[in-house]
Design an enzyme around this catalytic site. Structure first.
Site, PDB file in Angstrom:
ATOM      1  N   CYS A  27      36.016  42.768  26.105  1.00  0.00           N
ATOM      2  CA  CYS A  27      36.394  41.730  26.983  1.00  0.00           C
ATOM      3  C   CYS A  27      38.068  41.646  27.168  1.00  0.00           C
ATOM      4  O   CYS A  27      38.571  41.394  28.138  1.00  0.00           O
ATOM      5  CB  CYS A  27      35.825  40.372  26.278  1.00  0.00           C
ATOM      6  SG  CYS A  27      36.575  38.690  26.913  1.00  0.00           S
ATOM      7  N   CYS A  69      36.411  41.144  30.665  1.00  0.00           N
ATOM      8  CA  CYS A  69      37.002  39.905  31.466  1.00  0.00           C
ATOM      9  C   CYS A  69      38.054  39.541  31.539  1.00  0.00           C
ATOM     10  O   CYS A  69      38.443  39.062  32.796  1.00  0.00           O
ATOM     11  CB  CYS A  69      36.282  38.683  30.509  1.00  0.00           C
ATOM     12  SG  CYS A  69      34.787  39.348  29.564  1.00  0.00           S
ATOM     13  N   LYS A 111      40.125  41.996  34.072  1.00  0.00           N
ATOM     14  CA  LYS A 111      39.522  41.895  35.382  1.00  0.00           C
ATOM     15  C   LYS A 111      39.862  40.433  35.926  1.00  0.00           C
ATOM     16  O   LYS A 111      40.178  40.451  37.081  1.00  0.00           O
ATOM     17  CB  LYS A 111      37.802  41.702  34.854  1.00  0.00           C
ATOM     18  CG  LYS A 111      37.002  41.521  36.172  1.00  0.00           C
ATOM     19  CD  LYS A 111      36.676  40.425  36.623  1.00  0.00           C
ATOM     20  CE  LYS A 111      36.044  39.286  35.540  1.00  0.00           C
ATOM     21  NZ  LYS A 111      34.744  39.502  34.968  1.00  0.00           N
ATOM     22  N   TYR A 126      27.454  42.944  38.243  1.00  0.00           N
ATOM     23  CA  TYR A 126      28.732  42.184  38.147  1.00  0.00           C
ATOM     24  C   TYR A 126      29.868  42.871  38.366  1.00  0.00           C
ATOM     25  O   TYR A 126      30.748  42.798  39.241  1.00  0.00           O
ATOM     26  CB  TYR A 126      28.998  41.782  36.746  1.00  0.00           C
ATOM     27  CG  TYR A 126      28.022  40.567  36.312  1.00  0.00           C
ATOM     28  CD1 TYR A 126      28.482  39.179  36.276  1.00  0.00           C
ATOM     29  CD2 TYR A 126      26.752  40.818  35.659  1.00  0.00           C
ATOM     30  CE1 TYR A 126      27.861  38.040  35.521  1.00  0.00           C
ATOM     31  CE2 TYR A 126      26.072  39.694  35.135  1.00  0.00           C
ATOM     32  CZ  TYR A 126      26.724  38.451  35.206  1.00  0.00           C
ATOM     33  OH  TYR A 126      25.925  37.432  34.597  1.00  0.00           O
ATOM     34  N   GLU A 138      32.327  42.862  41.480  1.00  0.00           N
ATOM     35  CA  GLU A 138      33.745  42.296  41.055  1.00  0.00           C
ATOM     36  C   GLU A 138      34.907  43.437  41.606  1.00  0.00           C
ATOM     37  O   GLU A 138      35.842  42.944  42.326  1.00  0.00           O
ATOM     38  CB  GLU A 138      33.863  41.987  39.667  1.00  0.00           C
ATOM     39  CG  GLU A 138      33.038  40.614  39.263  1.00  0.00           C
ATOM     40  CD  GLU A 138      33.099  40.172  37.923  1.00  0.00           C
ATOM     41  OE1 GLU A 138      32.700  38.883  37.716  1.00  0.00           O
ATOM     42  OE2 GLU A 138      33.402  40.939  36.984  1.00  0.00           O
ATOM     43  N   HIS A 190      35.889  12.995  46.160  1.00  0.00           N
ATOM     44  CA  HIS A 190      36.190  13.198  47.523  1.00  0.00           C
ATOM     45  C   HIS A 190      37.478  13.470  47.780  1.00  0.00           C
ATOM     46  O   HIS A 190      38.325  12.855  47.476  1.00  0.00           O
ATOM     47  CB  HIS A 190      35.546  12.054  48.323  1.00  0.00           C
ATOM     48  CG  HIS A 190      35.581  12.334  49.746  1.00  0.00           C
ATOM     49  ND1 HIS A 190      34.505  13.150  50.357  1.00  0.00           N
ATOM     50  CD2 HIS A 190      36.473  11.912  50.658  1.00  0.00           C
ATOM     51  CE1 HIS A 190      34.907  13.254  51.509  1.00  0.00           C
ATOM     52  NE2 HIS A 190      35.951  12.429  52.102  1.00  0.00           N
ATOM     53  N   GLU A 213      31.307  17.992  45.302  1.00  0.00           N
ATOM     54  CA  GLU A 213      30.698  16.848  45.460  1.00  0.00           C
ATOM     55  C   GLU A 213      29.290  17.086  46.247  1.00  0.00           C
ATOM     56  O   GLU A 213      28.322  16.346  46.103  1.00  0.00           O
ATOM     57  CB  GLU A 213      31.437  15.987  46.287  1.00  0.00           C
ATOM     58  CG  GLU A 213      31.889  16.176  47.817  1.00  0.00           C
ATOM     59  CD  GLU A 213      32.491  14.994  48.397  1.00  0.00           C
ATOM     60  OE1 GLU A 213      32.367  13.929  48.327  1.00  0.00           O
ATOM     61  OE2 GLU A 213      33.537  15.496  49.211  1.00  0.00           O
TER      62      GLU A 213
HETATM   63  P1  NDP Z   1      24.495  46.018  35.341  1.00  0.00           P
HETATM   64  O1  NDP Z   1      23.450  46.374  34.340  1.00  0.00           O
HETATM   65  O2  NDP Z   1      24.743  44.400  35.606  1.00  0.00           O
HETATM   66  O3  NDP Z   1      24.310  46.626  36.700  1.00  0.00           O
HETATM   67  C1  NDP Z   1      24.150  47.902  36.997  1.00  0.00           C
HETATM   68  C2  NDP Z   1      24.061  48.116  38.300  1.00  0.00           C
HETATM   69  O4  NDP Z   1      24.049  49.662  38.694  1.00  0.00           O
HETATM   70  C3  NDP Z   1      22.684  47.504  39.053  1.00  0.00           C
HETATM   71  O5  NDP Z   1      22.979  47.043  40.063  1.00  0.00           O
HETATM   72  C4  NDP Z   1      21.785  48.629  38.835  1.00  0.00           C
HETATM   73  O6  NDP Z   1      20.678  48.704  39.903  1.00  0.00           O
HETATM   74  C5  NDP Z   1      22.754  49.934  39.459  1.00  0.00           C
HETATM   75  N1  NDP Z   1      22.315  51.312  38.950  1.00  0.00           N
HETATM   76  C6  NDP Z   1      21.849  51.511  37.687  1.00  0.00           C
HETATM   77  N2  NDP Z   1      21.665  52.802  37.478  1.00  0.00           N
HETATM   78  C7  NDP Z   1      21.963  53.405  38.718  1.00  0.00           C
HETATM   79  C8  NDP Z   1      21.912  54.685  39.090  1.00  0.00           C
HETATM   80  N3  NDP Z   1      21.556  55.681  38.311  1.00  0.00           N
HETATM   81  N4  NDP Z   1      22.560  55.255  40.398  1.00  0.00           N
HETATM   82  C9  NDP Z   1      22.957  53.807  41.275  1.00  0.00           C
HETATM   83  N5  NDP Z   1      22.875  52.594  40.743  1.00  0.00           N
HETATM   84  C10 NDP Z   1      22.342  52.383  39.357  1.00  0.00           C
HETATM   85  O7  NDP Z   1      25.627  46.623  34.920  1.00  0.00           O
HETATM   86  P2  NDP Z   1      27.310  46.400  34.988  1.00  0.00           P
HETATM   87  O8  NDP Z   1      27.811  47.666  34.674  1.00  0.00           O
HETATM   88  O9  NDP Z   1      27.656  45.731  36.296  1.00  0.00           O
HETATM   89  O10 NDP Z   1      27.740  45.312  33.952  1.00  0.00           O
HETATM   90  C11 NDP Z   1      27.389  45.355  32.619  1.00  0.00           C
HETATM   91  C12 NDP Z   1      27.385  43.943  31.917  1.00  0.00           C
HETATM   92  O11 NDP Z   1      28.357  43.640  31.657  1.00  0.00           O
HETATM   93  C13 NDP Z   1      26.302  43.082  32.650  1.00  0.00           C
HETATM   94  O12 NDP Z   1      24.821  43.013  32.383  1.00  0.00           O
HETATM   95  C14 NDP Z   1      26.906  41.843  32.343  1.00  0.00           C
HETATM   96  O13 NDP Z   1      26.279  41.191  31.357  1.00  0.00           O
HETATM   97  C15 NDP Z   1      28.164  42.056  31.940  1.00  0.00           C
HETATM   98  N6  NDP Z   1      29.468  41.724  32.720  1.00  0.00           N
HETATM   99  C16 NDP Z   1      29.589  40.446  32.795  1.00  0.00           C
HETATM  100  C17 NDP Z   1      30.521  39.857  33.900  1.00  0.00           C
HETATM  101  C18 NDP Z   1      30.754  38.368  33.986  1.00  0.00           C
HETATM  102  O14 NDP Z   1      30.147  37.556  33.384  1.00  0.00           O
HETATM  103  N7  NDP Z   1      31.419  37.807  35.197  1.00  0.00           N
HETATM  104  C19 NDP Z   1      31.676  40.860  34.421  1.00  0.00           C
HETATM  105  C20 NDP Z   1      31.339  42.125  34.179  1.00  0.00           C
HETATM  106  C21 NDP Z   1      30.107  42.485  33.463  1.00  0.00           C
HETATM  107  P3  NDP Z   1      19.445  47.896  39.649  1.00  0.00           P
HETATM  108  O15 NDP Z   1      19.439  46.673  40.365  1.00  0.00           O
HETATM  109  O16 NDP Z   1      18.123  48.755  40.016  1.00  0.00           O
HETATM  110  O17 NDP Z   1      19.225  47.486  38.025  1.00  0.00           O
END
Ligand code: NDP
Length: 450
Positions: free
Chosen positions: A43, A48, A51, A177, A181, A435, A440
């Protein structure tokens, strides 16, 4: 506990580990926390915090563009990436120091090195052995890649925070995410961005409407979003990298960043030696109190793969310290945790999505609003803010609030309190709005969506 070196030994000084160590030490437990990389964990160092700083940097593009309608003339705009990253690094260093002070101030020992368990009470840190009555595993998670040929040329978010220069052309793979982002961060800073997601619509698990609105808004801004697209091969070229997609089309860019998920950091911890159970992806299995199958070994945060969010890891870590050292058994509550995607515009969300609510309830009422924010009547920006409330008609309770729009994260936080308090739609309606704000709208939606 005299027969052990420590009462409490924490593996990992990230969000969960630091909170647990601090609180335990403050309750008088003789505590040590071991860390091999950086204080504050993902983080603070590569998550976080940096980022969000880059998100702020990237938002200036909108501010400059919107200024003209308000009478401003904005001159030439350039981004000094090195200055941005340098300032970001200074802030991260300051935070590392704060974490050190917090731990030391509470009386916890910080041990630098790589730890593994030798048995269920013994920890080895680079050859030095320590024993502890209780052990907490809080080692977080690490980015994972698919086995695509040429994947060695790909970066993750870890490296994206330390690039030497702002890339002109960026490919981002993933639809979670981090991918979303970073797509909007790089785009805001001026890179040409293509985001590839292998499914039909990114941000699986979020409410479909907010996902769709964000996709529309990102496309309007010029992010090249390609769904049902995946990379089959990556090659290095004299000018950068080339990605060949599953439809045989090719894309060239300066960098390709994968954000295809993260895996629990558990492999080298010697959990087997201590008899700690993990699941098929290596997540440490825990009960509602974050206790593993070994009664004096606990685990919190991403390594348990529950709700992988910093505030959740902190809550889990705090609860462990309460349970063990304040005679106050505490279960962290994983229900109705609000979250935001810090894209342009943001997504903010709490409670059930429409899809989840339809599964759980026989009937639901939906309220939706889509509008152009007041600011854009003068800025001229073609941006829609979208809000949605989901209600259980039987109890009148609001069971979900979702938003795509500026400051959605800030707005949804307040609504999360209301949802935690089981607020009803009638109570939302009885709340007087501020407002003129976008927020709101959440207390003025009266018309059920068809
Ligand atoms: P996520 O697990 O959220 O997303 C991974 C993404 O990659 C999904 O869209 C997934 O698709 C896709 N994917 C997985 N495998 C492959 C592949 N082999 N080829 C292509 N696409 C693939 O992981 P992140 O890395 O984005 O984030 C990790 C964690 O970090 C999150 O779960 C979150 O909890 C935390 N986080 C929170 C943030 C916040 O609160 N703002 C900011 C950043 C991270 P599919 O839809 O099929 O799963």
């Amino acid at each position: 506990m005299g027969r052990y070196d420590y009462d409490f030994f924490v593996l990992g000084a990230g969000s969960g580990g630091v909170r647990a160590s601090r609180i335990a030490a403050a309750y008088g437990a003789k505590t040590a926390v071991v860390e091999e990389r950086y204080l504050g964990g993902t983080c603070v160092n590569v998550g976080c915090i940096p980022k969000k700083l880059l998100v702020y940097a990237s938002e200036f593009r909108d501010h400059f563009e919107d200024a003209a309608g308000f009478g401003w003339t904005v001159g030439e705009r350039t981004v000094d990436w090195k200055r941005l990253i340098g300032n970001k690094d200074k802030e991260i260093n300051r935070l590392n120091g704060i974490y050190r002070n917090l731990l030391e101030g509470a009386g916890a020992a910080i041990i630098e090195g790589t730890a593994h368990l030798v048995d269920d009470h013994t920890i080895d840190v680079d050859g030095q052995r320590y024993t502890a009555a209780y052990i907490l595993v809080a080692t977080g998670s690490w980015p994972t890649f698919p086995q695509t040929p040429g994947i060695e040329y790909a970066l993750t978010s870890n490296e994206a925070f330390y690039l030497d220069a702002l890339p002109k052309r960026v490919i981002i793979v993933g639809g979670g995410y981090i991918a979303v982002e970073f797509a909007t961060i790089f785009h805001g800073l001026g890179s040409a961005v293509t985001e590839l997601y292998w499914g039909e619509l990114f941000l699986r698990g979020f409410d479909t409407d907010v996902r769709q609105v964000l996709a529309d808004e990102m496309r309007k801004r010029g992010v090249n979003l390609r769904f049902q697209a995946d990379v089959s091969r990556i090659e290095k070229t004299p000018h950068g990298i080339k990605a060949t997609l599953n439809d045989k089309s090719e894309l060239e860019a300066d960098i390709i960043m994968y954000a295809t998920g993260r895996l629990p950091n558990s492999k080298k911890l010697g959990l087997d030696a201590a008899g700690v159970e993990t699941d098929e992806i290596g997540a440490v299995c825990v009960d509602a109190y974050s206790r593993t199958n070994i009664p004096h070994i606990y685990a919190v945060g991403d390594v348990t793969n529950r709700l992988n969010l910093t505030p959740m890891a902190i809550a889990e870590g705090h609860a462990v310290a309460e349970t063990l050292f304040n005679n106050n058994p505490t279960r962290p509550d994983h229900m109705n945790v609000a979250t935001a995607v810090f894209s342009h515009p943001n997504i903010g969300t709490v409670g059930l999505t429409e899809e989840e609510a339809r599964q759980e309830y026989d009937a639901i009422d939906i309220y939706k609003s889509s509008f152009r924010a007041l600011k854009h009547t003068l800025s001229g920006r073609d941006e829609k803010t979208f809000m949605k409330i989901i209600v259980d008609p039987e109890s009148d309770r609001v069971i979900g609030c979702h938003m795509t729009g500026p400051e959605a994260g800030e707005i949804i936080q307040g609504l999360a309190v209301a949802i935690k308090c089981n607020a009803t739609k009638a109570q939302f309606d009885a709340t007087i709005g501020i407002h003129p704000t976008s927020a709101e709208e959440f207390v003025t939606m009266r018309q059920k969506a068809a």
